[in-house]
Design a protein around this motif. Structure first.
Motif, PDB file in Angstrom:
ATOM      1  N   GLU A   1       0.804  -1.211   0.000  1.00 57.71           N
ATOM      2  CA  GLU A   1       0.000   0.000   0.000  1.00 57.71           C
ATOM      3  C   GLU A   1       0.839   1.264   0.000  1.00 57.71           C
ATOM      4  N   THR A   2       2.121   1.185   0.259  1.00 50.58           N
ATOM      5  CA  THR A   2       2.939   2.392   0.366  1.00 50.58           C
ATOM      6  C   THR A   2       4.008   2.503  -0.705  1.00 50.58           C
TER       7      THR A   2
ATOM      8  N   ILE B   1      12.977   3.187  -2.840  1.00 54.01           N
ATOM      9  CA  ILE B   1      11.542   2.933  -2.718  1.00 54.01           C
ATOM     10  C   ILE B   1      10.799   4.254  -2.806  1.00 54.01           C
ATOM     11  N   VAL B   2       9.851   4.345  -3.720  1.00 51.75           N
ATOM     12  CA  VAL B   2       9.120   5.578  -3.982  1.00 51.75           C
ATOM     13  C   VAL B   2       7.651   5.379  -3.619  1.00 51.75           C
ATOM     14  N   ASN B   3       7.062   6.356  -2.927  1.00 49.29           N
ATOM     15  CA  ASN B   3       5.656   6.244  -2.543  1.00 49.29           C
ATOM     16  C   ASN B   3       4.746   6.757  -3.645  1.00 49.29           C
ATOM     17  N   ALA B   4       3.445   6.826  -3.367  1.00 44.07           N
ATOM     18  CA  ALA B   4       2.466   7.185  -4.393  1.00 44.07           C
ATOM     19  C   ALA B   4       2.639   8.599  -4.911  1.00 44.07           C
ATOM     20  N   ALA B   5       3.297   9.463  -4.142  1.00 44.61           N
ATOM     21  CA  ALA B   5       3.524  10.836  -4.584  1.00 44.61           C
ATOM     22  C   ALA B   5       4.771  10.972  -5.450  1.00 44.61           C
ATOM     23  N   GLY B   6       5.544   9.878  -5.564  1.00 41.64           N
ATOM     24  CA  GLY B   6       6.766   9.927  -6.350  1.00 41.64           C
ATOM     25  C   GLY B   6       7.990  10.282  -5.544  1.00 41.64           C
ATOM     26  N   TYR B   7       7.880  10.254  -4.223  1.00 41.94           N
ATOM     27  CA  TYR B   7       8.985  10.617  -3.348  1.00 41.94           C
ATOM     28  C   TYR B   7       9.320   9.467  -2.411  1.00 41.94           C
ATOM     29  N   GLN B   8      10.562   9.506  -1.908  1.00 44.28           N
ATOM     30  CA  GLN B   8      10.933   8.605  -0.835  1.00 44.28           C
ATOM     31  C   GLN B   8      10.272   9.104   0.450  1.00 44.28           C
ATOM     32  N   ASP B   9       9.761   8.182   1.262  1.00 45.72           N
ATOM     33  CA  ASP B   9       9.096   8.576   2.507  1.00 45.72           C
ATOM     34  C   ASP B   9      10.027   9.408   3.383  1.00 45.72           C
TER      35      ASP B   9
ATOM     36  N   PRO C   1      -2.986   7.630  -2.869  1.00 45.86           N
ATOM     37  CA  PRO C   1      -2.939   8.251  -1.537  1.00 45.86           C
ATOM     38  C   PRO C   1      -1.667   9.069  -1.336  1.00 45.86           C
ATOM     39  N   THR C   2      -1.775  10.385  -1.466  1.00 45.38           N
ATOM     40  CA  THR C   2      -0.626  11.266  -1.275  1.00 45.38           C
ATOM     41  C   THR C   2      -1.018  12.427  -0.368  1.00 45.38           C
ATOM     42  N   ALA C   3      -0.006  13.079   0.217  1.00 45.37           N
ATOM     43  CA  ALA C   3      -0.266  14.231   1.081  1.00 45.37           C
ATOM     44  C   ALA C   3      -0.831  15.405   0.296  1.00 45.37           C
TER      45      ALA C   3
ATOM     46  N   PRO D   1     -14.150  16.193   4.537  1.00 46.76           N
ATOM     47  CA  PRO D   1     -13.830  14.821   4.125  1.00 46.76           C
ATOM     48  C   PRO D   1     -12.430  14.630   3.571  1.00 46.76           C
ATOM     49  N   ASP D   2     -11.777  15.698   3.103  1.00 47.88           N
ATOM     50  CA  ASP D   2     -10.430  15.508   2.556  1.00 47.88           C
ATOM     51  C   ASP D   2      -9.333  15.728   3.585  1.00 47.88           C
ATOM     52  N   ALA D   3      -9.694  16.041   4.836  1.00 46.49           N
ATOM     53  CA  ALA D   3      -8.685  16.352   5.850  1.00 46.49           C
ATOM     54  C   ALA D   3      -7.649  15.238   5.979  1.00 46.49           C
ATOM     55  N   ILE D   4      -8.119  14.023   6.131  1.00 39.37           N
ATOM     56  CA  ILE D   4      -7.193  12.919   6.390  1.00 39.37           C
ATOM     57  C   ILE D   4      -6.430  12.486   5.145  1.00 39.37           C
ATOM     58  N   THR D   5      -6.888  12.889   3.956  1.00 42.90           N
ATOM     59  CA  THR D   5      -6.131  12.522   2.755  1.00 42.90           C
ATOM     60  C   THR D   5      -4.750  13.165   2.760  1.00 42.90           C
ATOM     61  N   HIS D   6      -4.600  14.287   3.462  1.00 37.90           N
ATOM     62  CA  HIS D   6      -3.312  14.968   3.521  1.00 37.90           C
ATOM     63  C   HIS D   6      -2.349  14.305   4.507  1.00 37.90           C
ATOM     64  N   ILE D   7      -2.846  13.286   5.216  1.00 41.97           N
ATOM     65  CA  ILE D   7      -1.989  12.524   6.141  1.00 41.97           C
ATOM     66  C   ILE D   7      -1.653  11.167   5.508  1.00 41.97           C
ATOM     67  N   ALA D   8      -1.952  11.002   4.215  1.00 46.50           N
ATOM     68  CA  ALA D   8      -1.813   9.702   3.554  1.00 46.50           C
ATOM     69  C   ALA D   8      -0.409   9.127   3.656  1.00 46.50           C
ATOM     70  N   GLU D   9       0.601   9.974   3.614  1.00 50.05           N
ATOM     71  CA  GLU D   9       1.981   9.494   3.629  1.00 50.05           C
ATOM     72  C   GLU D   9       2.490   9.211   5.036  1.00 50.05           C
ATOM     73  N   GLU D  10       1.572   9.240   6.003  1.00 49.96           N
ATOM     74  CA  GLU D  10       1.903   8.861   7.379  1.00 49.96           C
ATOM     75  C   GLU D  10       1.070   7.668   7.829  1.00 49.96           C
TER      76      GLU D  10
END
Length: 540
Positions: free
Chosen positions: A24-25, A34-42, A109-111, A265-274
């Motif tokens: 999922e990450t 390793i790259v996450n859904a945003a295209g960055y390393q965590d 799922p990205t910040a 409803p989008d508040a928690i989507t910005h915490i996706a990378e955590e």
């Protein structure tokens, strides 16, 4: 097979070879990274489990407390009937919004949230521009929400003091602002230096929202010696419509209170990378936020309606805090009123912490893509504290300025709440619309997918957003004065104008677009970027 395809297959195989817990990450493995859904390393710790993110969702929403604390909006638009029925209409509206957001969050799922989704949905030609404006509009919207929530918390603190000093205390707007600044900066300091404790505060906040809500509802329902009539609660709209608008328009304008109640409803989507499992957990948490929040708020609204004995004392204006008056009427006791306000304070403090967290991650996501001024500074992360410190401080400074607006305007609270709803829903409508226009082809199906119903649900969400955003531009009451004017349209145009200027000054030459462009858009016209990443197809 070309070398490009072979290289792509090799990276894809490396991504597939990751342990199952990373599915999922991990988006891809690019040159061993390793790259996450945003295209960055965590860079941020994935420290929030499912109940942690549910805690943030319910705490940031804080639905029943938000409804009661913004009740001054609806009380002039039909009293209790306007409050109750307006909430139901808002629930209908945000159900379509929530479903559409949940699908996108499950896919990517990205910040960045809607900022990245608009980029992807716009495709190779329009994605960079659409994402840029969506990201900024969404950020401005959340800044207005932060300001309104801290304003509520400050009002609670002032009312707690006033409860025991009713004969001697003379309220002043600057009293609220002093409390506002204290709450805001304490929340910011906590986010920066105690970030590892934030999941616990949000779990605690969820407890206060759920248990505190039950306690408050029981107390208000059982303590009053007399209750309002059924007609007053369910049918007194016309006699309590003090706006000057005809009934139908007045009612629809009052839906703003319901929208503010559940409109996060989008508040928690910005915490996706955590999150360790964002694709599966985000849709569930969005559903719980809207569903459980609406249920609590609905029961609370009915309970408040029956507890009121003199509504005229509560219709003092938009910047007032009538909930304290309802508590006083219901309990006839200063200690009981203070206790109920203290429960509200606990939920609201946790809410402020969660909202500062959301806003800081939103601005940081823009900064790391070089979309904001001084991006190298605001895009940094202190990995020891697991916090983008500079972005968090910027959010706090910005909110400190917004909080001063009520010092000079009697309708400032309406401007804060209304602008939050208008700006965030506009930022939702952009990726929804672009996704439909591009045939919904750029988003790989996540665990939560709308399937054949997707276009109909997206379209309904967009049409309802257009309807209510236009209504929320109307003057709040007739006749209209400069002081009581609705400035939502001015704020929307102003934020877009600022974004346009920044687009031409900076973005046209220095903003390459987020890395998700290469992750998910594979049309032949896709702009090239320095860092190329590849798509990982997600299992449906």
């Amino acid at each position: 097979m070309t070398m490009e395809v072979a290289d792509r297959d090799e990276k894809w195989c490396k991504a597939q070879a990751q342990p199952k817990r990373d599915v999922e990450t991990v988006a891809i493995v690019d040159n061993g990274v390793i790259v996450n859904a945003a295209g960055y390393q965590d860079q941020l710790k994935r420290q929030y489990g499912f109940w942690g993110i549910v805690g943030i969702a319910l705490t940031v929403d804080n639905a029943w407390a938000a409804l009661g604390s913004s009740i001054s909006v609806s009380f002039l638009n039909g009293g209790p009937p306007g409050l109750i029925y307006g909430l139901l209409v808002a629930l209908f509206w945000y159900s379509f919004v929530g479903l559409s957001l949940a699908e996108l969050a499950s896919s990517v799922p990205t910040a960045g949230g809607v900022y990245h989704w608009a980029t992807i949905a716009g495709g190779p030609r329009w994605g960079r521009m659409l994402g840029f404006f969506t990201g900024w509009i969404n950020f401005y919207g959340w800044m207005f929400d932060l300001a309104s929530l801290v304003q509520i918390t400050a009002n609670i603190l002032v009312q707690m003091y006033a409860t025991y000093h009713q004969g001697t205390y003379l309220p002043e707007t600057w009293h609220v602002y002093i409390a506002y600044v204290a709450v805001l900066w304490l929340s910011t300091v906590f986010i920066i230096f105690a970030n590892r404790l934030v999941p616990y505060t949000q779990t605690l906040g969820m407890f206060f929202v759920i248990v505190g809500g039950i306690v408050t509802i029981v107390v208000i329902a059982t303590l009053p010696k007399t209750h309002a009539s059924n007609h007053f609660v369910w049918g007194s709209f016309d006699e309590n419509n003090l706006t000057g608008w005809q009934g139908g328009v007045a009612f629809l304008l009052g839906v703003l209170n319901g929208a503010f109640t559940i409109g996060t409803p989008d508040a928690i989507t910005h915490i996706a990378e955590e999150l360790p499992n964002p694709r599966r957990d985000l849709p569930k948490a969005i559903g719980l936020q809207i569903g459980l929040g609406s249920l609590y708020a609905f029961i609370f609204a009915i309970t408040l309606g029956y507890a009121i004995t003199d509504i005229s004392q509560l219709q003092g204006g938009i910047n007032t805090y009538p909930l304290a008056g309802i508590y006083q009427q219901a309990t006839q006791s200063a200690p009981a009123t203070f206790g109920l306000l203290f429960i509200l304070l606990l939920t609201s403090l946790c809410c402020c912490i969660g909202t500062v967290l959301t806003n800081s991650r939103t601005y940081w996501a823009l900064a790391r893509d070089n979309a904001v001024p001084f991006s190298p500074i605001f895009g940094r992360v202190n990995e020891r504290l697991s916090c983008p410190i500079e972005s968090t401080i910027f959010v706090c400074v910005f909110a400190t300025g917004l909080g001063a607006i009520p010092l000079g305007s009697s309708s400032a609270f309406l401007a804060l709440t209304g602008s939050f709803i208008v700006l965030t829903t506009v930022s939702y409508a952009i990726p929804f619309t672009a996704n439909m226009l591009t045939g919904r082809k750029y988003f790989p199906a996540g665990p939560f997918h709308l399937g054949k119903l997707g276009t109909a649900i997206n379209l309904t969400a967009v049409l309802l957003i257009i309807l209510f955003d236009i209504l929320f531009f109307f003057p709040y009451s007739l006749p209209t004065t400069v002081e009581s004017m609705n400035y939502n349209s001015v704020i929307l145009v102003g934020t877009i104008a600022i974004s346009v200027i920044w687009w031409f000054v900076h973005a046209t030459h220095h903003y390459p677009g987020p890395k998700v462009m290469r992750l998910y858009i594979h049309d032949s016209g896709t702009p090239s970027t320095d860092t190329e990443v590849l798509e990982k197809q997600h299992e449906a």
